[in-house]
Structures are given as C-alpha cells and as structure tokens.
Design an enzyme around this catalytic site. Structure first.
Site, PDB file in Angstrom:
ATOM      1  N   ASN A 137       0.831  -1.207   0.000  1.00 41.20           N
ATOM      2  CA  ASN A 137       0.000   0.000   0.000  1.00 41.20           C
ATOM      3  C   ASN A 137       0.870   1.263   0.000  1.00 41.20           C
ATOM      4  OD1 ASN A 137      -2.155  -1.775   0.316  1.00 41.20           O
ATOM      5  ND2 ASN A 137      -2.310  -1.458   2.530  1.00 41.20           N
TER       6      ASN A 137
ATOM      7  N   ASP B 159      -1.402   3.755   5.582  1.00 38.90           N
ATOM      8  CA  ASP B 159      -0.373   3.442   4.579  1.00 38.90           C
ATOM      9  C   ASP B 159      -0.345   4.502   3.485  1.00 38.90           C
ATOM     10  OD1 ASP B 159       0.085   1.113   6.001  1.00 38.90           O
ATOM     11  OD2 ASP B 159      -1.375  -0.008   4.813  1.00 38.90           O
TER      12      ASP B 159
HETATM   13  O1  RIB Z   1      -2.657  -1.241   6.811  1.00 38.34           O
HETATM   14  C1  RIB Z   1      -3.622  -1.978   6.096  1.00 38.34           C
HETATM   15  C2  RIB Z   1      -3.049  -3.283   5.681  1.00 38.34           C
HETATM   16  O2  RIB Z   1      -2.715  -4.029   6.827  1.00 38.34           O
HETATM   17  C3  RIB Z   1      -3.979  -4.164   4.883  1.00 38.34           C
HETATM   18  O3  RIB Z   1      -3.896  -3.943   3.489  1.00 38.34           O
HETATM   19  C4  RIB Z   1      -3.573  -5.566   5.324  1.00 38.34           C
HETATM   20  O4  RIB Z   1      -3.036  -6.349   4.309  1.00 38.34           O
HETATM   21  C5  RIB Z   1      -2.594  -5.365   6.475  1.00 38.34           C
HETATM   22  O5  RIB Z   1      -1.275  -5.531   6.069  1.00 38.34           O
END
Ligand code: RIB
Ligand code: NA
Length: 296
Positions: free
Chosen positions: A42, A241
């Site tokens: 992400n 993220d």
């Molecule tokens: O921060 C969100 C993410 O946390 C999700 O996409 C999931 O995969 C976990 O890693």
C-alpha cells in the site's frame, strides 16, 4: 524523489458488515471482495501515485495471489524487486463496519521470509533518497535496512505499524517515525507523553490522529498540529499506509517546515482514501490530491 519500500504484500479479503462481531457471534456480510493490500505494498502504491520513482522489495509466494500482487504492483508503475519463496503469499481477513472502521487479521506467510538483504537489495537501499519501512517484515531485516540506509545517507521513514516493540537503535536510526495514537502510546510506554518520549530518540515524529489530522514533532521543538479534512469514511483500510507513502514521496528538504508540508499532502491523500473501498484501489494520484486540496 526515489523512494524504496521494503515491506509486506498481502491479498486482502474484505467483508462489509453492519458491525464487528463479538466473540462467539456470527454475522452476515453485506458483501465481500478481494483487493491488493499489505502495508508495504500500500505504501509503495501511495508513493508511486504521488509521483515518486518507487521501488518495492517484497517476498511473495509462488501462487496465484503472488502473481496477482506482482502484476498489480507493476501495473501501478512500481519497480518490483520481488523474491518468490516456498510459502503462501500473505493474506489479510478484514472486517469493515458501517462507519468505515475495521478489524484485521494478517497471516504473514511469505512476508516472514523477507530475511537478510541481498547485495543487490542493500544497493537499492543505498541508491534511494528515502527508505520506507513498517513492522510486517522481520525486525532483523528492518534493523539491517536502517543500518545500510544510515551508512549511505538515505533518509529513513519508519512506520511502526502494526504496534510492536522496536529496539532503541532502530528508533534512533529513523529520520522520521510515523505512528498512530495507539502505536505511539505503546512505543512510549505507560505514563509518558508519547511525543516527548519518542522525539527523545532523536528522530522527527509524526503522530496521525485519523479524522483529527496529525501532530508533527521534532526533538526539542513544540509539536505542530496539521488539520485534516471532514469527509465521510467508507473504508479506512490502508489510510495510514496512504499517509506514509504519500509523505515519503512529498518529503523534500529539512526542518519542521518540510515535515509539515509533507504531512499536509499526506493528510489529504489519506482523506481521499477513506472515501473509497479497499486498500490499494483507494489510494489517490498526485492529480487527485491536488484537485482535492484546491477544492477546499
Ligand atoms: O494497513 C492496512 C493493511 O494491513 C492491509 O492492506 C492488510 O493487508 C494489512 O497488512
Ligand atoms: Na480505503
């Protein structure tokens, strides 16, 4: 800006529920879907969509999920430096309620095999302007990457998520620590003011406050609040993220002003992402962030 992300890639299975179930309870979902996710993935997507030249080191399984995540990362414009390992690609089960809040369970799978950086991977760390790390990757690898980055003069942005203890040398090696309130409190320890305790490690600290915006702190300086935007949240998955990747892409120059400017950009990117479903699909482009900010 050359950003290198080292971190997790997961296939997210997202269930839309009215409310999160209590222990022992079964609830029916209004729907479900799978999306590309994982904190590292992400953040890499957020950085590349924000205009950075972005590389991503990740461990994937030799399976359909690994193929799908690799294809989507490359389609997003990321230079993916993937290792394929004998483990299943990481997965996450995510429940999202009517207010957009979530509960997440992660099975690390292949991500746990991201141990020891190869010579080429250390070279990639040295060649980057900014290295972005999170805690879904083995801590020894995070610590090694921090050491290589310090020696090479690469700036380190550490997102200490999910909440876990971080050895002081790793915190001292970070240029910028990005955490939410829970992670900040857990890292600072009971009774301490999180901003004071965390900046004492000598790093700049950005504490994200969800709809409340963010607090930017530097050692020995008063924290600077950055306001957020009022939006209707549909799915907050990956908002943190989005913030981290957008922040890394926007970080240019030194000092508190540079941190506050990057935080303002990142806050807008995150505010857009919470209005859309899924992690990767919700992350905005530079154009979208500019239009959003211009319209406010
Ligand atoms: O921060 C969100 C993410 O946390 C999700 O996409 C999931 O995969 C976990 O890693
Ligand atoms: Na989202």
């Amino acid at each position: 800006m050359r950003v290198l992300v080292i971190g997790s890639a997961n296939l997210d299975l997202v269930y839309e529920v009215e409310r999160l179930p209590a222990p022992g309870e079964t609830v029916l979902a209004a729907g479900s879907a799978s999306y590309a996710g994982g904190k590292g993935n992400n953040q890499a997507v957020a950085a590349v969509r924000a205009g950075a030249d972005t590389r991503f080191i990740a461990a994937l399984g030799r399976d359909d999920a690994g193929d799908r995540l690799a294809a989507e990362a490359r389609a997003a414009g990321i230079t993916l430096l993937d290792r394929r390992v004998d483990a299943s690609t990481g997965t996450a089960a995510i429940l999202v309620d009517r207010r957009g809040e979530n509960s997440i369970v992660v099975d690390s799978g292949a991500n746990a095999r991201l141990t020891d950086l190869s010579a080429a991977e250390r070279e990639a760390v040295a060649a980057a302007d900014v290295l972005v790390l999170q805690l879904e990757t083995p801590l020894d690898t995070v610590a090694e990457a921090v050491r290589v980055a310090r020696a090479a003069g690469t700036r380190v942005v550490l997102n200490a998520a999910p909440a876990a203890p971080v050895p002081p040398p790793v915190l001292r090696g970070a240029d910028v620590l990005i955490v939410n309130e829970h992670e900040a409190a857990a890292l600072a320890g009971p009774g301490a003011d999180p901003m004071t305790a965390l900046t004492a490690h000598g790093c700049a600290v950005v504490i994200t406050l969800g709809a409340g915006g963010a607090l930017v702190g530097s050692p020995g300086e008063d924290p600077v609040p950055v306001l957020s935007y009022t939006v209707d949240a549909v799915d907050t998955t990956g908002a943190g993220d989005t913030f981290v990747g957008a922040f890394a892409a926007a970080l240019s120059g030194d000092g508190v002003e540079a941190l506050v400017a990057a935080t303002g950009f990142a806050t807008a990117a995150a505010a857009i992402s919470v209005q859309r479903k899924g992690a990767v699909p919700s992350i905005p482009t530079l154009e979208e962030v500019r239009e959003f900010r211009d319209a406010r």
